[in-house]
Design a protein around this motif. Structure first.
Motif, short mmCIF file in Angstrom:
data_model
loop_
_atom_site.label_atom_id
_atom_site.label_comp_id
_atom_site.label_asym_id
_atom_site.label_seq_id
_atom_site.Cartn_x
_atom_site.Cartn_y
_atom_site.Cartn_z
N ASP A 132 0.83 -1.21 0.00
CA ASP A 132 0.00 0.00 0.00
C ASP A 132 0.86 1.25 0.00
O ASP A 132 0.56 2.22 -0.72
N LEU A 133 1.92 1.25 0.77
CA LEU A 133 2.83 2.39 0.81
C LEU A 133 3.49 2.61 -0.55
O LEU A 133 3.57 3.75 -1.04
N ILE A 134 3.92 1.53 -1.19
CA ILE A 134 4.53 1.62 -2.52
C ILE A 134 3.50 2.16 -3.52
O ILE A 134 3.82 3.02 -4.35
N TYR A 135 2.27 1.68 -3.45
CA TYR A 135 1.21 2.14 -4.35
C TYR A 135 0.97 3.64 -4.17
O TYR A 135 0.83 4.37 -5.16
N GLN A 136 0.93 4.11 -2.93
CA GLN A 136 0.72 5.53 -2.68
C GLN A 136 1.86 6.37 -3.23
O GLN A 136 1.63 7.43 -3.84
N LYS A 137 3.09 5.94 -3.04
CA LYS A 137 4.24 6.69 -3.55
C LYS A 137 4.25 6.73 -5.07
O LYS A 137 4.51 7.77 -5.67
N LEU A 138 3.96 5.59 -5.71
CA LEU A 138 3.89 5.56 -7.17
C LEU A 138 2.77 6.46 -7.68
O LEU A 138 2.94 7.15 -8.69
N ASN A 139 1.66 6.48 -6.97
CA ASN A 139 0.55 7.34 -7.35
C ASN A 139 0.96 8.81 -7.27
O ASN A 139 0.62 9.61 -8.15
N GLU A 140 1.70 9.19 -6.22
CA GLU A 140 2.19 10.56 -6.09
C GLU A 140 3.15 10.92 -7.23
O GLU A 140 3.08 12.01 -7.79
N ILE A 141 4.03 10.00 -7.57
CA ILE A 141 5.00 10.25 -8.65
C ILE A 141 4.29 10.42 -9.98
O ILE A 141 4.57 11.37 -10.73
N ILE A 142 3.35 9.54 -10.27
CA ILE A 142 2.62 9.62 -11.54
C ILE A 142 1.79 10.90 -11.59
O ILE A 142 1.73 11.57 -12.63
N GLN A 143 1.16 11.26 -10.48
CA GLN A 143 0.38 12.50 -10.44
C GLN A 143 1.28 13.70 -10.66
O GLN A 143 0.91 14.64 -11.38
N GLY A 144 2.47 13.69 -10.10
CA GLY A 144 3.43 14.78 -10.31
C GLY A 144 3.84 14.89 -11.77
O GLY A 144 3.97 16.00 -12.31
N ILE A 145 4.04 13.75 -12.42
CA ILE A 145 4.40 13.76 -13.84
C ILE A 145 3.28 14.36 -14.67
O ILE A 145 3.52 15.22 -15.53
N PHE A 146 2.05 13.96 -14.42
CA PHE A 146 0.93 14.51 -15.18
C PHE A 146 0.71 15.98 -14.89
O PHE A 146 0.35 16.75 -15.79
N ASP A 147 0.92 16.40 -13.65
CA ASP A 147 0.82 17.83 -13.32
C ASP A 147 1.86 18.63 -14.08
O ASP A 147 1.57 19.72 -14.60
N ALA A 148 3.08 18.10 -14.16
CA ALA A 148 4.15 18.78 -14.89
C ALA A 148 3.83 18.85 -16.38
O ALA A 148 4.03 19.90 -17.02
N LEU A 149 3.33 17.76 -16.94
CA LEU A 149 2.96 17.76 -18.36
C LEU A 149 1.83 18.75 -18.63
O LEU A 149 1.85 19.47 -19.65
N ASN A 150 0.86 18.82 -17.75
CA ASN A 150 -0.23 19.79 -17.92
C ASN A 150 0.29 21.22 -17.81
O ASN A 150 -0.16 22.10 -18.55
N TRP A 151 1.22 21.46 -16.90
CA TRP A 151 1.80 22.80 -16.78
C TRP A 151 2.53 23.18 -18.07
O TRP A 151 2.38 24.29 -18.56
N TRP A 152 3.33 22.24 -18.61
CA TRP A 152 4.04 22.52 -19.86
C TRP A 152 3.06 22.79 -20.99
O TRP A 152 3.26 23.68 -21.81
N LYS A 153 2.00 22.00 -21.06
CA LYS A 153 1.00 22.20 -22.11
C LYS A 153 0.36 23.57 -21.98
O LYS A 153 0.21 24.30 -22.97
N ASP A 154 -0.02 23.95 -20.76
CA ASP A 154 -0.65 25.24 -20.54
C ASP A 154 0.31 26.39 -20.81
O ASP A 154 -0.10 27.47 -21.24
N THR A 155 1.60 26.19 -20.54
CA THR A 155 2.59 27.24 -20.74
C THR A 155 2.95 27.40 -22.22
O THR A 155 3.03 28.51 -22.74
#
Length: 60
Positions: free
Chosen positions: A30-53
């Motif tokens: 469960d801890l590994i799943y939560q950390k991977l979820n945070e990492i993937i969410q961070g990647i998508f947030d960064a991609l969305n920021w780049w797209k918006d910029t």
């Protein structure tokens, strides 16, 4: 008879240890799943920021 009692206690302790190991494994997964979820969410947030910029005309 005494030997049977010792065997029952031994098997009970083994079951308890096995259940603890399963609980630790599930907690770690469960801890590994939560950390991977945070990492993937961070990647998508960064991609969305780049797209918006870079492409503000594309909208949301």
């Amino acid at each position: 008879m005494r030997r049977l009692g010792v065997q029952i206690i031994e098997e009970s302790l083994l079951i308890i240890v096995a259940l603890l190991a399963i609980a630790i494994t599930v907690g770690a997964a469960d801890l590994i799943y939560q950390k991977l979820n945070e990492i993937i969410q961070g990647i998508f947030d960064a991609l969305n920021w780049w797209k918006d910029t870079l492409f503000p005309f594309m909208g949301e």
